[in-house]
Scaffold this motif. Structure first.
Motif, PDB file in Angstrom:
ATOM      1  N   ALA B 417       0.819  -1.213   0.000  1.00  0.00           N
ATOM      2  CA  ALA B 417       0.000   0.000   0.000  1.00  0.00           C
ATOM      3  C   ALA B 417       0.856   1.268   0.000  1.00  0.00           C
ATOM      4  O   ALA B 417       0.441   2.313  -0.494  1.00  0.00           O
ATOM      5  CB  ALA B 417      -0.916   0.001   1.222  1.00  0.00           C
ATOM      6  N   VAL B 418       2.049   1.163   0.557  1.00  0.00           N
ATOM      7  CA  VAL B 418       2.956   2.316   0.586  1.00  0.00           C
ATOM      8  C   VAL B 418       3.797   2.379  -0.692  1.00  0.00           C
ATOM      9  O   VAL B 418       4.038   3.460  -1.242  1.00  0.00           O
ATOM     10  CB  VAL B 418       3.888   2.228   1.830  1.00  0.00           C
ATOM     11  CG1 VAL B 418       4.939   3.329   1.807  1.00  0.00           C
ATOM     12  CG2 VAL B 418       3.065   2.285   3.105  1.00  0.00           C
ATOM     13  N   TYR B 419       4.213   1.236  -1.155  1.00  0.00           N
ATOM     14  CA  TYR B 419       5.130   1.199  -2.291  1.00  0.00           C
ATOM     15  C   TYR B 419       4.429   1.422  -3.624  1.00  0.00           C
ATOM     16  O   TYR B 419       5.005   1.998  -4.547  1.00  0.00           O
ATOM     17  CB  TYR B 419       5.869  -0.147  -2.328  1.00  0.00           C
ATOM     18  CG  TYR B 419       7.057  -0.256  -1.399  1.00  0.00           C
ATOM     19  CD1 TYR B 419       7.006   0.236  -0.098  1.00  0.00           C
ATOM     20  CD2 TYR B 419       8.229  -0.866  -1.818  1.00  0.00           C
ATOM     21  CE1 TYR B 419       8.087   0.110   0.759  1.00  0.00           C
ATOM     22  CE2 TYR B 419       9.323  -0.998  -0.967  1.00  0.00           C
ATOM     23  CZ  TYR B 419       9.244  -0.502   0.324  1.00  0.00           C
ATOM     24  OH  TYR B 419      10.321  -0.628   1.162  1.00  0.00           O
ATOM     25  N   TRP B 420       3.211   0.895  -3.758  1.00  0.00           N
ATOM     26  CA  TRP B 420       2.546   0.976  -5.062  1.00  0.00           C
ATOM     27  C   TRP B 420       2.400   2.413  -5.571  1.00  0.00           C
ATOM     28  O   TRP B 420       2.709   2.699  -6.738  1.00  0.00           O
ATOM     29  CB  TRP B 420       1.187   0.256  -5.019  1.00  0.00           C
ATOM     30  CG  TRP B 420       0.317   0.574  -6.188  1.00  0.00           C
ATOM     31  CD1 TRP B 420      -0.860   1.237  -6.192  1.00  0.00           C
ATOM     32  CD2 TRP B 420       0.593   0.249  -7.569  1.00  0.00           C
ATOM     33  NE1 TRP B 420      -1.354   1.348  -7.455  1.00  0.00           N
ATOM     34  CE2 TRP B 420      -0.473   0.754  -8.333  1.00  0.00           C
ATOM     35  CE3 TRP B 420       1.634  -0.393  -8.226  1.00  0.00           C
ATOM     36  CZ2 TRP B 420      -0.536   0.629  -9.719  1.00  0.00           C
ATOM     37  CZ3 TRP B 420       1.579  -0.522  -9.610  1.00  0.00           C
ATOM     38  CH2 TRP B 420       0.499  -0.016 -10.329  1.00  0.00           C
ATOM     39  N   PRO B 421       1.980   3.367  -4.719  1.00  0.00           N
ATOM     40  CA  PRO B 421       1.866   4.746  -5.229  1.00  0.00           C
ATOM     41  C   PRO B 421       3.178   5.297  -5.798  1.00  0.00           C
ATOM     42  O   PRO B 421       3.161   6.193  -6.639  1.00  0.00           O
ATOM     43  CB  PRO B 421       1.437   5.547  -3.991  1.00  0.00           C
ATOM     44  CG  PRO B 421       0.744   4.553  -3.130  1.00  0.00           C
ATOM     45  CD  PRO B 421       1.505   3.268  -3.328  1.00  0.00           C
ATOM     46  N   LYS B 422       4.309   4.746  -5.365  1.00  0.00           N
ATOM     47  CA  LYS B 422       5.598   5.247  -5.862  1.00  0.00           C
ATOM     48  C   LYS B 422       5.858   4.830  -7.299  1.00  0.00           C
ATOM     49  O   LYS B 422       6.708   5.423  -7.979  1.00  0.00           O
ATOM     50  CB  LYS B 422       6.738   4.737  -4.960  1.00  0.00           C
ATOM     51  CG  LYS B 422       6.647   5.265  -3.539  1.00  0.00           C
ATOM     52  CD  LYS B 422       7.781   4.731  -2.689  1.00  0.00           C
ATOM     53  CE  LYS B 422       7.644   5.272  -1.263  1.00  0.00           C
ATOM     54  NZ  LYS B 422       8.707   4.854  -0.383  1.00  0.00           N
ATOM     55  N   ILE B 423       5.173   3.781  -7.742  1.00  0.00           N
ATOM     56  CA  ILE B 423       5.393   3.331  -9.123  1.00  0.00           C
ATOM     57  C   ILE B 423       4.086   3.292  -9.911  1.00  0.00           C
ATOM     58  O   ILE B 423       4.045   2.751 -11.014  1.00  0.00           O
ATOM     59  CB  ILE B 423       6.043   1.925  -9.158  1.00  0.00           C
ATOM     60  CG1 ILE B 423       5.124   0.879  -8.520  1.00  0.00           C
ATOM     61  CG2 ILE B 423       7.407   1.920  -8.488  1.00  0.00           C
ATOM     62  CD1 ILE B 423       5.476  -0.547  -8.928  1.00  0.00           C
ATOM     63  N   ARG B 424       3.015   3.842  -9.375  1.00  0.00           N
ATOM     64  CA  ARG B 424       1.694   3.739 -10.007  1.00  0.00           C
ATOM     65  C   ARG B 424       1.771   4.170 -11.479  1.00  0.00           C
ATOM     66  O   ARG B 424       2.286   5.225 -11.816  1.00  0.00           O
ATOM     67  CB  ARG B 424       0.700   4.652  -9.286  1.00  0.00           C
ATOM     68  CG  ARG B 424      -0.721   4.571  -9.836  1.00  0.00           C
ATOM     69  CD  ARG B 424      -1.558   5.749  -9.336  1.00  0.00           C
ATOM     70  NE  ARG B 424      -1.689   5.739  -7.892  1.00  0.00           N
ATOM     71  CZ  ARG B 424      -2.618   5.041  -7.235  1.00  0.00           C
ATOM     72  NH1 ARG B 424      -3.499   4.337  -7.909  1.00  0.00           N
ATOM     73  NH2 ARG B 424      -2.660   5.087  -5.934  1.00  0.00           N
ATOM     74  N   HIS B 425       1.260   3.340 -12.345  1.00  0.00           N
ATOM     75  CA  HIS B 425       1.285   3.627 -13.775  1.00  0.00           C
ATOM     76  C   HIS B 425       0.171   2.847 -14.457  1.00  0.00           C
ATOM     77  O   HIS B 425      -0.422   1.951 -13.877  1.00  0.00           O
ATOM     78  CB  HIS B 425       2.638   3.260 -14.391  1.00  0.00           C
ATOM     79  CG  HIS B 425       3.032   1.831 -14.170  1.00  0.00           C
ATOM     80  ND1 HIS B 425       3.566   1.391 -12.984  1.00  0.00           N
ATOM     81  CD2 HIS B 425       2.963   0.738 -14.970  1.00  0.00           C
ATOM     82  CE1 HIS B 425       3.828   0.091 -13.071  1.00  0.00           C
ATOM     83  NE2 HIS B 425       3.453  -0.337 -14.272  1.00  0.00           N
ATOM     84  N   GLY B 426      -0.126   3.198 -15.699  1.00  0.00           N
ATOM     85  CA  GLY B 426      -1.198   2.531 -16.443  1.00  0.00           C
ATOM     86  C   GLY B 426      -2.448   3.368 -16.437  1.00  0.00           C
ATOM     87  O   GLY B 426      -2.679   4.176 -15.533  1.00  0.00           O
ATOM     88  N   SER B 427      -3.288   3.173 -17.444  1.00  0.00           N
ATOM     89  CA  SER B 427      -4.484   3.990 -17.584  1.00  0.00           C
ATOM     90  C   SER B 427      -5.569   3.569 -16.617  1.00  0.00           C
ATOM     91  O   SER B 427      -6.497   4.309 -16.346  1.00  0.00           O
ATOM     92  CB  SER B 427      -5.010   3.898 -19.017  1.00  0.00           C
ATOM     93  OG  SER B 427      -5.255   2.538 -19.328  1.00  0.00           O
ATOM     94  N   LYS B 428      -5.477   2.364 -16.109  1.00  0.00           N
ATOM     95  CA  LYS B 428      -6.436   1.933 -15.092  1.00  0.00           C
ATOM     96  C   LYS B 428      -5.678   1.186 -14.004  1.00  0.00           C
ATOM     97  O   LYS B 428      -4.522   0.819 -14.184  1.00  0.00           O
ATOM     98  CB  LYS B 428      -7.507   1.047 -15.705  1.00  0.00           C
ATOM     99  CG  LYS B 428      -6.973  -0.181 -16.415  1.00  0.00           C
ATOM    100  CD  LYS B 428      -8.080  -0.960 -17.086  1.00  0.00           C
ATOM    101  CE  LYS B 428      -7.496  -2.170 -17.818  1.00  0.00           C
ATOM    102  NZ  LYS B 428      -8.505  -2.950 -18.496  1.00  0.00           N
ATOM    103  N   GLU B 429      -6.365   0.974 -12.870  1.00  0.00           N
ATOM    104  CA  GLU B 429      -5.714   0.256 -11.783  1.00  0.00           C
ATOM    105  C   GLU B 429      -5.426  -1.169 -12.230  1.00  0.00           C
ATOM    106  O   GLU B 429      -6.351  -1.955 -12.437  1.00  0.00           O
ATOM    107  CB  GLU B 429      -6.639   0.243 -10.561  1.00  0.00           C
ATOM    108  CG  GLU B 429      -6.004  -0.288  -9.290  1.00  0.00           C
ATOM    109  CD  GLU B 429      -4.876   0.599  -8.816  1.00  0.00           C
ATOM    110  OE1 GLU B 429      -3.759   0.088  -8.762  1.00  0.00           O
ATOM    111  OE2 GLU B 429      -5.107   1.788  -8.525  1.00  0.00           O
TER     112      GLU B 429
END
Lengths: 74, 437
Positions: B417-429
């Motif tokens: 939950a902490v790490y994912w926002p640091k690499i969040r990418h893509g047009s949808k989840e």
């Protein structure tokens, strides 16, 4: 006579020093080095890692699979 | 996590805490030396250097014994050569604490290792003044070639039957000692069989690249505990003794060798020196192996690999590539280079694309696969790149897809939950199971 007494005292002193330094055989050659340890054992983090001293008599520390590395990655 | 400098430091703190009242033996259950990329029984110069430092520093840090696991055999073949043996032992006395009850040299060029060592400790607790003789004996399985076959002869040694060797050696050792520790480099079912068939054994330390911190098992008289891979957690088997000197109980615990344990400075100096010498050898090797020909190799690797590299992905996924370029994944190799670990196979696999799967080989031949790129998580993309509208591609199962590398020993603070926002990418989840605040 006084010279003999001085020599005797000197001899006893030297013998005492020799006994302190060499008279006690050790099965673990690391003990001499360990006598100079100096950790802050009140540090709560280190205390947590050391766990409670509940009277165990000896311990076997162990590891494996270091596969040629004295350190780990990154 | 782990490392010699922390292990040494912990053991010193342990002794200080007990005012030197508790003797501690330090053993290794096997796979001390690297046999990576051995050609036949021959090790590269850089691996010889790496292994030399291990045998040197295990002696300097007062280890009592190390079991010979099958990966150790090629280097052991060098250490136990009769030619020059006495001089080697003088330089590295720990050679005589490398033990195995079930390996023998295949010819008369090498010596056989001792099957066991005996260490005498004097108790200050339980039965103060009593001496206990601890026998430490070693066993290893043979190298597994595939699901069925094993390589019985390796490194100039023949690996004999574990259970026959145990029946031969343990009664003799029992006569000489009060407490037997068996070191077992083998699968867990065989370790349990070793305990079941041999009542002489008091403790078994098992190992085979295991990543578990399970409770100890009890078979026959023996307590079995397993060493954690790379000794990232140090095992500590505590032994309690009654007033009459008999063993009352054994309790196992694991100690996380993380940043809470300070490095021992003397050991750290040795680790640094070992590292520098190893890196120098690797650079020499890389230059002689690839010098002048890497253009051809790179071309071959580019066309044969199932991976294409992030630059190809960026042709269609430019926005994702832009995000990725600002993440730590994009600079993962630099993390290793900063510590001169860019040639260490154990480290490389989590810092590149497709290591040992047809992707990254080295910075010289396959630089396009350095760093954690798209295909490190999404999988080999050549087929997808050739036919983007074809089979579905790229779904990442979480957290399993992440924790292959972000496992607790490598990254104890990992939290998706902490790490994912640091690499969040893509047009949808893309990861349905992620709950991001």
């Amino acid at each position: 006579m006084r010279r003999k007494i001085s020599l005797l005292i000197m001899a006893v002193f030297v013998a005492g020093l020799a006994t302190i330094n060499h008279g006690c055989s050790r099965s673990q050659d690391s003990d001499a080095e360990d006598s100079r340890l100096d950790f802050d054992l009140s540090d709560p983090k280190l205390k947590e890692r050391l766990g409670e001293d509940d009277g165990y008599a000896f311990a076997v520390m162990y590891g494996a699979d270091v596969h040629g590395s004295l350190e780990t990655c990154g | 996590m782990g490392g010699l400098a922390r292990r040494v430091s912990y053991i010193k703190a342990f002794k200080q805490r007990s005012n030197l009242e508790v003797p501690a033996l330090f053993v290794d259950a096997g796979n001390l030396f690297s046999d990576d990329r051995a050609i036949g029984d021959q090790l590269s110069a850089e691996l010889m250097t790496k292994n030399k430092w291990v045998v040197k520093e295990y002696g300097n840090s007062h280890h009592d014994a190390a079991n010979i696991g099958y990966p150790d055999l090629p280097y052991l073949g060098e250490l136990l050569k009769k030619d020059g043996y006495d001089k080697r032992v003088e330089e590295y006395p720990f050679i005589e604490r490398l033990i195995s009850a079930n390996i023998q040299p295949v010819d008369d060029q090498r010596r056989a290792p001792a099957p066991y060592v005996i260490r005498e400790i004097t108790l200050k607790r339980g039965a103060p003044g009593q001496k206990i003789r601890v026998g430490i004996v070693g066993f290893t399985e043979a190298k597994q070639i595939n699901n069925v076959d094993k390589q019985i002869v390796y490194g100039g040694f023949r690996v004999g039957d574990i259970f026959e060797a145990a029946k031969r050696v343990l009664p003799e050792l029992k006569q000489k000692t009060d407490f037997i520790v068996a070191l077992a480099y083998m699968p867990q079912d065989q370790t349990q069989r070793l305990a079941s068939e041999n009542p002489e054994i008091d403790t078994i330390i098992g190992a085979r690249a295991l990543n578990s911190l399970d409770e100890p098992q009890h078979f026959n008289r023996a307590t079995i505990a397993y060493a954690y891979n790379q000794t990232k957690y140090l095992g500590e088997m505590r032994v309690y003794v009654r007033n009459d000197g008999t063993v009352e109980n054994q309790v196992n615990r694991y100690v996380a060798l993380d940043a809470q344990i300070p490095d021992d400075l003397t050991a750290l100096e040795a680790v640094t020196a070992a590292h520098n010498e190893f890196t120098t050898e690797q650079n020499k090797s890389a230059n002689s192996q690839f010098g002048g020909s890497h253009g051809t190799n790179a071309l071959e690797n580019a066309t044969l690999s199932p991976f294409v590299g992030g630059a190809t992905c960026a042709g269609c996924h430019a926005a994702e590539d832009e995000i990725w370029s600002k993440t730590r994944h994009a600079h993962a190799m630099a993390t290793l280079e900063n510590k001169n670990q860019q040639f260490d196979n154990e480290c490389i696999r989590c810092h590149v694309v497709g290591f040992e799967k047809g992707g990254f080989q080295s910075l010289i031949t396959t630089p396009q696969f350095a760093n954690v790129q798209c295909e490190s998580c999404h999988g080999a993309g050549r087929e997808h790149a050739g036919n983007p509208g074809g089979k579905p591609y790229g779904q990442v199962v979480t957290p399993a897809g992440c924790t292959q590398c972000h496992a607790p020993p490598n990254d104890p603070d990992f939290d998706l939950a902490v790490y994912w926002p640091k690499i969040r990418h893509g047009s949808k989840e893309p990861i349905a199971s992620v709950k991001v605040p």
